[in-house]
Design an enzyme around this catalytic site. Structure first.
Site, short mmCIF file in Angstrom:
data_model
loop_
_atom_site.label_atom_id
_atom_site.label_comp_id
_atom_site.label_asym_id
_atom_site.label_seq_id
_atom_site.Cartn_x
_atom_site.Cartn_y
_atom_site.Cartn_z
N PHE A 262 6.40 -1.97 0.88
CA PHE A 262 6.21 -3.39 0.98
C PHE A 262 6.51 -3.47 2.40
O PHE A 262 6.91 -4.53 2.93
CB PHE A 262 6.96 -3.91 0.37
CG PHE A 262 7.26 -3.56 -0.96
CD1 PHE A 262 6.32 -5.05 -1.87
CD2 PHE A 262 7.65 -2.52 -1.47
CE1 PHE A 262 6.56 -4.64 -3.59
CE2 PHE A 262 7.92 -3.15 -3.31
CZ PHE A 262 7.07 -3.90 -3.88
N LYS B 241 4.53 -3.59 -7.27
CA LYS B 241 3.44 -4.28 -6.03
C LYS B 241 2.68 -4.93 -6.08
O LYS B 241 2.88 -6.02 -5.56
CB LYS B 241 3.21 -2.90 -5.95
CG LYS B 241 2.08 -2.34 -4.40
CD LYS B 241 2.70 -2.92 -3.14
CE LYS B 241 1.68 -2.82 -2.34
NZ LYS B 241 2.05 -3.09 -1.16
N GLY C 215 -4.12 -23.12 5.42
CA GLY C 215 -5.62 -22.60 6.15
C GLY C 215 -6.85 -21.99 6.05
O GLY C 215 -6.96 -23.21 4.97
N CYS D 171 -4.71 -6.35 1.37
CA CYS D 171 -3.94 -6.22 0.58
C CYS D 171 -4.33 -6.80 -0.23
O CYS D 171 -3.99 -6.69 -1.03
CB CYS D 171 -2.38 -6.24 0.63
SG CYS D 171 -2.08 -4.58 1.80
N ARG E 268 -10.64 -7.62 8.01
CA ARG E 268 -10.96 -7.02 6.47
C ARG E 268 -10.95 -7.74 5.85
O ARG E 268 -9.63 -8.78 6.14
CB ARG E 268 -10.17 -6.04 5.78
CG ARG E 268 -11.32 -4.23 6.23
CD ARG E 268 -10.05 -3.46 6.01
NE ARG E 268 -8.27 -3.66 6.29
CZ ARG E 268 -7.89 -2.00 5.66
NH1 ARG E 268 -8.50 -1.46 5.01
NH2 ARG E 268 -6.74 -2.26 6.88
#
Length: 295
Positions: free
Chosen positions: A3, A58, A107, A114, A182
Site C-alpha cells: 500500500f 488491495k 480536480g 494504480c 502515466r
C-alpha cells in the site's frame, strides 16, 4: 499486497497504517510477522487473511479512494450548474467524521499507475465472474470526462477560438513528488490544446524530461526550466498538478506576465476572491467563474 503511495514509499514502509498478509501458510505468516516487527511496534497493524481476500483488499482500497475523487468531481460539476461553491460543500461534508476530509478534493481527474489500473481490473474481475460492477464503471467514466474539464473551461473563456493561443501549464506529473506521467491529466489537456491549434509552455519540478521522452521535440511545446518562464508570451495559466511550489504565487506578477490574465485552477489551490482582486479571472473546479459560465 503493498500500500505504498508513489512519492511516499519510504515513509509508508517505515510507518505503515496497516500490514496486510494474505497467506494460507502459518510458516509464511510467522516469517512476515518477524520481518515487519520493527515497523509494527506502537500497536498491532497486521491483518492476516487468505490470499483471495488480500488481493481483493488491495483492489478495493484503491477503488474506494478513486470513488471518493470521482464523487467529489460529480458534486463539483453539479455545483457549477446550481451556483454553489464546492469548497464550502467539501468543508460541510468533510466535518462529518463518517466522511472525513481525505480524498474529497475535486480536480482535473486522477491518474498514475494504480487508481486507473486497479479500478479497471476490479471491474473486469467482477465481469469475469458474472457480476456487473456498475459503480466502478461510473467511477472510471467520470474520471475520463473530468480530464477534459480544464480544456472545456479554457475553450469557453476564448469562445472556442484557441488557434494561435499560448497556454501556460504549471504541473505535468499526475501528482506532486513524482515525475510519473502515466494517465496524467496534463496529457489530455495538452493534446486537446494542440488539436485546437494552441501552443503550450509548461513547467514541472520533476516531469519535464519524462514529458520530453513521451512527446519529443515539437514546435507547439516549450518545457521551461522555471515556473515563471512558462508565463512568457502566454495568454492564460492552467494549474494541473498541486505542487507545493505553486500554492502561494505572486498574483500581481502572474497578471503582469499574461496577455489575457486568467487562471484555470485544476486543483482548487487558490481562493477565487483573492485571485480576482489581483486582476485575474479565476476558473476553478466548481468554483469562481466556472459557476457563471456553466449557468
Amino acid at each position: 499486497p503493498e500500500f505504498l503511495k508513489e512519492g511516499d514509499a519510504v515513509e509508508d514502509c517505515l510507518r505503515p497504517d496497516r500490514i496486510v498478509i494474505g497467506s494460507s501458510s502459518e510458516r509464511a505468516v510467522a516469517v512476515l510477522r518477524k520481518l515487519y516487527a520493527p515497523f509494527n511496534r506502537n500497536h498491532e497493524r497486521t491483518v492476516v487473511m487468505d490470499e483471495r481476500s488480500a488481493e481483493l483488499t488491495k483492489y478495493a482500497a484503491n477503488a474506494m479512494l478513486a470513488t471518493k475523487i470521482s464523487f467529489m468531481n460529480e458534486i463539483a460539476n453539479i455545483a457549477e450548474r446550481v451556483g454553489a461553491d464546492v469548497e464550502l460543500v467539501r468543508q460541510g461534508i468533510g466535518a462529518d467524521p463518517r466522511i472525513g476530509y481525505h480524498f474529497i478534493y475535486p480536480g482535473a481527474g486522477y491518474g498514475g499507475s494504480c487508481f486507473p489500473k486497479d479500478v479497471q481490473a476490479l471491474e473486469r474481475t467482477a465481469r469475469g465472474v458474472g457480476y456487473g460492477a456498475r459503480l466502478l464503471g461510473a467511477v472510471e467514466a467520470v474520471n475520463h470526462d473530468q480530464k477534459t474539464k480544464l480544456f472545456e473551461l479554457i475553450s469557453r473563456h476564448f469562445d472556442g477560438e484557441l488557434k494561435g493561443r499560448t497556454i501556460a501549464l504549471w504541473g505535468l506529473a499526475f501528482k506532486p513528488n513524482t515525475d510519473d506521467m502515466r494517465e496524467a491529466s496534463s496529457r489530455r489537456l495538452m493534446e486537446a490544446l494542440w488539436a485546437a491549434g494552441a501552443r503550450v509552455r509548461a513547467f514541472d519540478p520533476e516531469a519535464r524530461e519524462e514529458t520530453r521522452r513521451i512527446y519529443g521535440e515539437r514546435d507547439d511545446l516549450a518545457l521551461c526550466e522555471h515556473a515563471w518562464d512558462a508565463l512568457q508570451g502566454a495568454d492564460v495559466l492552467a494549474i494541473v498538478t498541486e505542487w507545493k511550489a505553486f500554492r502561494s504565487p505572486d498574483f500581481a506578477r502572474i497578471r503582469a506576465a499574461l496577455k489575457t490574465p486568467a487562471i484555470f485552477d485544476g486543483r482548487n489551490l487558490y481562493d477565487p476572491a483573492t485571485v480576482e482582486r489581483a486582476g485575474l479571472a479565476y476558473y476553478g473546479i466548481g468554483r469562481g467563474r466556472s459557476l457563471e459560465t456553466a449557468a
